[in-house]
Design a protein around this motif. Structure first.
Motif, short mmCIF file in Angstrom:
data_model
loop_
_atom_site.label_atom_id
_atom_site.label_comp_id
_atom_site.label_asym_id
_atom_site.label_seq_id
_atom_site.Cartn_x
_atom_site.Cartn_y
_atom_site.Cartn_z
N LEU A 112 79.32 2.22 -56.99
CA LEU A 112 79.19 2.25 -55.54
C LEU A 112 79.68 0.94 -54.93
O LEU A 112 80.36 0.93 -53.89
N GLY A 113 79.36 -0.16 -55.57
CA GLY A 113 79.79 -1.46 -55.07
C GLY A 113 81.31 -1.58 -55.03
O GLY A 113 81.87 -2.13 -54.08
N GLN A 114 81.98 -1.05 -56.06
CA GLN A 114 83.44 -1.12 -56.09
C GLN A 114 84.07 -0.26 -54.99
O GLN A 114 85.17 -0.56 -54.53
N MET A 115 83.37 0.79 -54.57
CA MET A 115 83.92 1.69 -53.55
C MET A 115 83.54 1.29 -52.13
O MET A 115 84.08 1.85 -51.17
N THR A 116 82.63 0.35 -51.98
CA THR A 116 82.17 -0.06 -50.66
C THR A 116 83.33 -0.58 -49.81
O THR A 116 84.12 -1.41 -50.25
N GLY A 117 83.44 -0.06 -48.60
CA GLY A 117 84.51 -0.46 -47.70
C GLY A 117 85.82 0.28 -47.93
O GLY A 117 86.75 0.15 -47.14
N LEU A 118 85.89 1.06 -49.01
CA LEU A 118 87.11 1.80 -49.34
C LEU A 118 86.89 3.32 -49.21
O LEU A 118 87.75 4.03 -48.70
#
Length: 330
Positions: A112-118
């Protein structure tokens, strides 16, 4: 009824479908993925294979996409690829380019952190065997974390018996989408084994699927997406957007978003003479010399059919070099 932001754009045909891999860690019997894509590590933007990332932007430009739906296979098996493409799309079109992602995994905090903002919206697909214990499943924990981290979060599943078991999950979700169960080439044997039949001869919908969803669909967060809608509205509107941006002056755009044009295939020794004939009889933007064949307005091909030798036919296809729908000899 609560429509997610992604669904609103899908209704407008304004979402590009970005297929990032055919690999998946699950083997759901109802999976409708074609044999061409299933299990392969291939990428498609709408119907077009992708070799380099810039082709994704080109396809999005071709349809004036307002958003992108990331799907597979299982997209989280290639999370680096997902984040690369989403970052590229957001960078090109701006943060308002809405991106939703389907996954049959329960994303971890790290994912989820890697996808945040994307990625703006996550659509979880808990497999059928999880439904009886949905509140104890990792999917609910993941949904709660996703909401805390700012994602729109929902569940998206096919219409199967037992859908009412998912009512318990609704307080943890922004939306829940139910897709009408569809017959496909790769799940046909499993459908027959379960005694399922087509609802009609026009679509791939399974008879009885809407009834299985009836109790769940009484709830305001739930949206029913029919097979007919996907075929006759969503796809058509997307094709129209592509056609409006890519059709040549002589291509006729149909109400379904396909394009129609005429094709002349002269003998090689007569090719130049045929091109010269077109130059003398037609406006410059009403035909195109494509090398081994000449493409033109379909009505001009019919008008001059008796005056130019060679193979002649009218072609209907998806826009921008897409799938051929019909070939009619002239």
């Amino acid at each position: 009824m609560t429509l997610s932001k992604g669904c609103i754009l899908c209704h407008q045909g304004a979402k590009m479908v970005l297929f990032v891999t055919g690999r998946c860690h699950r083997s759901c019997w109802y999976c409708p993925l074609s044999s061409e894509r299933k299990g392969t590590d291939t990428v498609y933007a709408n119907e077009h294979p992708v070799d380099i990332p810039s082709q994704i932007l080109e396809e999005a430009e071709n349809m004036s996409a307002l958003g992108t739906g990331v799907t597979g296979g299982e997209p989280l098996l290639c999370l680096d690829r997902v984040t690369e493409y989403c970052r590229m799309l957001k960078g090109h079109f701006g943060p308002e380019h809405q991106i939703h992602l389907y996954t049959a995994k329960a994303p971890t905090d790290d994912e989820l952190g890697q996808m945040t903002g994307l990625v703006d919206e996550i659509r979880l697909h808990p497999p059928r065997e999880c439904w009886e214990t949905i509140l104890e499943s990792e999917f609910i924990r993941s949904a709660q974390r996703a909401k805390e981290m700012g994602f729109d979060i929902g569940i998206e599943v096919p219409a199967l018996p037992g859908l009412e078991l998912l009512i318990a999950a609704l307080p943890f979700l922004d939306f829940l989408n139910v897709n009408e169960l569809e017959w496909g080439e790769t799940n046909a044997s499993q459908m027959r084994e379960r005694g399922y039949e087509l609802a009609d001869e026009l679509h791939n919908a399974i008879d009885g699927a809407k009834g299985w969803a009836a109790e769940l669909c009484r709830h305001g967060k739930v949206h029913w997406c029919s097979s007919a809608f996907k075929d006759s509205v969503q796809l058509r509107e997307r094709l129209k957007r592509v056609a409006d941006n890519t059709a040549r002056p002589f291509d006729e755009i149909t109400d379904d978003g396909t394009i129609v044009y005429g094709v002349l295939e002269p003998l090689p020794e007569l090719h130049q003479a045929s091109v010269q004939f077109c130059r003398e009889k037609m406006e410059p933007d009403s035909f195109e010399d494509c090398g081994e064949r000449i493409e033109m307005a379909w009505w001009l091909l019919e008008k001059y059919a008796d005056e130019v030798p060679g193979k002649k036919y009218v072609l209907e296809r998806y826009p921008n070099g897409g799938m051929i729908v019909e070939v009619t000899p002239v």
